[in-house]
Write an enzyme that holds these catalytic residues in place. Structure first.
Site, PDB file in Angstrom:
ATOM      1  N   TYR A 148     -55.340  52.702 -35.969  1.00 29.25           N
ATOM      2  CA  TYR A 148     -55.992  51.891 -36.997  1.00 29.25           C
ATOM      3  C   TYR A 148     -55.125  51.882 -38.251  1.00 29.25           C
ATOM      4  CZ  TYR A 148     -59.894  50.283 -40.026  1.00 29.25           C
ATOM      5  OH  TYR A 148     -60.699  49.582 -40.898  1.00 29.25           O
ATOM      6  N   CYS A 149     -54.793  50.682 -38.734  1.00 29.09           N
ATOM      7  CA  CYS A 149     -54.059  50.518 -39.998  1.00 29.09           C
ATOM      8  C   CYS A 149     -52.722  51.261 -39.912  1.00 29.09           C
ATOM      9  CB  CYS A 149     -54.924  50.995 -41.152  1.00 29.09           C
ATOM     10  SG  CYS A 149     -54.235  50.698 -42.803  1.00 29.09           S
ATOM     11  N   LEU A 150     -52.423  52.145 -40.862  1.00 29.05           N
ATOM     12  CA  LEU A 150     -51.165  52.881 -40.817  1.00 29.05           C
ATOM     13  C   LEU A 150     -51.071  53.744 -39.569  1.00 29.05           C
ATOM     14  CD1 LEU A 150     -50.800  54.111 -44.519  1.00 29.05           C
ATOM     15  CD2 LEU A 150     -49.953  52.022 -43.480  1.00 29.05           C
ATOM     16  N   GLY A 153     -52.009  52.810 -36.718  1.00 31.98           N
ATOM     17  CA  GLY A 153     -51.504  51.909 -35.689  1.00 31.98           C
ATOM     18  C   GLY A 153     -50.004  51.706 -35.790  1.00 31.98           C
TER      19      GLY A 153
END
Length: 626
Positions: free
Chosen positions: A357-359, A361
């Site tokens: 998720y987000c960073l 990812g």
């Protein structure tokens, strides 16, 4: 030094001041190699190889430390944004506009048309889009705004807003990034002076004040004082105490089965008689506490997956402090590998569905590329939530990330060893001030109505810090130089390429995401030939991902991505893809089952002995670090 063991000497003007500062802190800081057993930073650049002219000036360490202290102080005041960097963008815009007589003439004509439209009675106003509110702007929806003089006030503001939008966009020959910076700042300034924020220009506030005889303003002043006291004392906002991890949020049953200095690995207890053959490992961003994906039970993706027969492991990151200043991206990459090793000890010879998720990812993408390069086949699939891998077209949150601002931010971080929670939270709030600052200001302090605290708002106030070295490496190598997308990012001394990833991928994009714009996330299909499925969901970076299936109103589109050889513009993909009502979470469960290997009995909760034996109940201990 590169992000993951790459020993690449940065330009001298970037390295020398920071390393000299580190020498002055040796008496108070524990060397990273002693504390963590990792490589120390590279040696300072030799004066003999420094290409900068000396101008005949001697070395003044005291003056240098003073200069650094001044820049660090300025960075704290401006929350890491270099004022002269903004000034150069505005000067560039002004010069471009001053040398474009055709643009000036067009803006003058636009101003004249607006004046004519403003002078007409409201029912007869032409259907000029210039008077229409921007998307998602509900500040003037109340009936009181349709009566004189407030209809004139709000129409004038909308016209002014539209005019400045036109004035700050697309000047002839202006770089696109400078263009967007000027437009963003102009929008923030206009939002600040919106008539909806004024005591005497907001008819709703005036009516409420007359009804209560000013009681709303007295309550508002009390709320303001209370919030100010909490702010200066470092306490969470009012109501956040009603959403405590382990009691109100992050309550999905589980155990911490593995712990290192950097992470705790949570294994959630099975809630079905059989489970999917492969477990799920979730890598959240280290900028946030992991329980964004395990909020209240009705808002918990973890609970949804466990109830649908999946074994879920979650990484809970440590909240770093000054002693962790030298933790780098390589340490975070190694931590993901350690989590995979721990899962392998609990479920031997089993592949893993990895989710980022987000960073988290972005980190997972680099790790998956490394594993593909090294022929490590432990990943079954990879899922990315609101994750950028190509930073050529950044979101609004990254517009101010340039060489000048990153260096400025490094001065701020080097003194304290991390990027502070408040600095991050305030920066994100300012970017979305229309939705996150001014509505609360009007509701709490002018109307005298306390806005209701939610699990999502309480989580947002429970942010983390970012280690100095890691954040510097991330900003320089991943964002500024875009090394991961270009196949130049080195892990273990050798470059990794996203094109090497061959496992099926499920990529969730959020339509209103200002952190990771969905058009930028969509570029992933140009970087890989893997089987790639895109899901475009309504909502933003957070509420687009937290999508309770029991709630109405969510929309999504799902379709396979075009192959790498046949590029399709993001808008073309969106237009041709059917729109579905509801949450996309069930689609993820179906996709994981489709790419899984059947079912099995639930695995044990950790191992009986060794490093993966249960340590404590979820949510663990790192989630409580402040």
């Amino acid at each position: 030094m590169s992000s993951a063991g790459k020993k690449k000497q940065a330009p001298p003007d970037r390295v020398v001041p920071i390393q000299r500062l580190q020498k002055t802190m040796e008496k108070t800081a524990t060397p990273f190699v002693e504390k963590h057993g990792s490589d120390s930073p590279p040696d300072p650049v030799s004066p003999d190889t420094d290409p900068r002219p000396s101008w005949g000036m001697p070395d003044y360490p005291d003056a240098e430390r003073l200069g650094h202290a001044i820049r660090a102080y300025l960075a704290r005041v401006t929350m890491g944004a270099a004022a002269d960097g903004l000034s150069s963008s505005f000067l560039n815009w002004w010069m471009r506009l001053a040398s474009s007589p055709e643009k000036q003439r067009w803006l003058l004509e636009k101003m004249a048309r607006h004046a004519v439209a403003l002078g007409q009675p409201h029912p007869q106003a032409p259907p000029d889009r210039a008077i229409l509110p921007p998307k998602h702007d509900d500040r003037f929806d109340a009936p009181e705004w349709q009566h004189w003089p407030f209809d004139l006030i709000q129409r004038n503001f909308r016209l002014t807003q539209r005019w400045w939008h036109e004035a700050t966009n697309n000047p002839d020959g202006m770089p696109r990034r400078d263009d967007r910076i000027v437009s963003l700042v102009a929008r923030q300034m206009l939002d600040m002076v919106s008539p909806s924020n004024g005591l005497w220009t907001n008819p709703e506030v005036i009516a409420q004040t007359m009804r209560e005889g000013g009681g709303n303003l007295i309550r508002g002043a009390q709320y303001l004082l209370e919030d100010w006291q909490r702010e200066i004392s470092g306490e969470p906002p009012i109501g956040a105490e009603n959403y405590m991890p382990g009691r109100d949020v992050a309550v999905t049953p589980g155990k911490v089965v593995f712990r290192t200095h950097l992470l705790e690995l949570i294994q959630y207890a099975p809630q079905t008689d059989s489970v999917a053959a492969e477990p799920i490992m979730i890598v959240p961003a280290w900028i946030m506490k992991y329980y964004i994906l395990d909020l209240s039970p009705e808002n918990s993706l973890v609970r949804f997956l466990v109830r649908n027969g999946f074994t879920v492991f979650m990484i809970s990151w440590r909240n770093p402090d000054t002693a962790d200043r030298d933790l780098g991206l390589s340490d975070y990459l190694d931590a993901v590998g350690q989590a995979l090793d721990a899962i392998g000890a609990i479920m031997p010879d089993t592949q893993v569905h990895a989710v980022g998720y987000c960073l988290g990812g972005t980190l997972l993408s680099a790790k998956a590329a490394q594993m593909a390069r090294d022929k490590d086949q432990r990943l079954k699939t990879m899922t990315l939530f609101a994750t950028q891998t190509d930073f050529e077209d950044p979101g609004e949150s990254q517009l101010l990330i340039n060489e000048h601002n990153v260096t400025f931010l490094e001065h701020l971080m080097s003194g304290q060893g991390y990027l502070d929670t408040k600095q991050m939270v305030d920066a994100f709030k300012i970017l979305q001030s229309r939705d996150s600052i001014w509505p609360q200001y009007v509701s709490d302090y002018l109307m005298g109505r306390r806005h209701s605290m939610t699990d999502l708002a309480a989580w947002s106030a429970d942010a983390t810090r970012l280690p100095y070295r890691m954040q510097s490496e991330y900003l320089r190598h991943i964002v500024l130089d875009n090394e991961l997308a270009q196949g130049r990012y080195e892990v273990g001394g050798t470059a990794v390429k996203i094109s090497d990833i061959s496992v099926p991928m499920f990529c969730v994009l959020a339509f209103d995401d200002y952190v990771a714009p969905w058009q930028s996330v969509y570029k992933l299909h140009l970087l890989t030939n893997a089987d790639l499925t895109f899901v475009l969901t309504s909502g933003g970076h957070i509420d687009g991902i937290v999508s309770d299936p029991e709630k109405d109103g969510a929309l999504y589109q799902i379709a396979a991505a075009p192959d790498k050889a046949r590029h399709e513009m993001p808008e073309d993909w969106r237009v041709k893809t059917p729109v579905m009502a509801g949450s996309w979470w069930p689609e993820l469960a179906i996709w994981l089952r489709h790419h899984g290997g059947g079912s099995r009995n639930p695995p044990p909760m950790g191992t009986v002995t060794g490093q993966t034996s249960p340590l404590t109940d979820a949510p663990g201990t790192y989630v409580f670090q402040r």
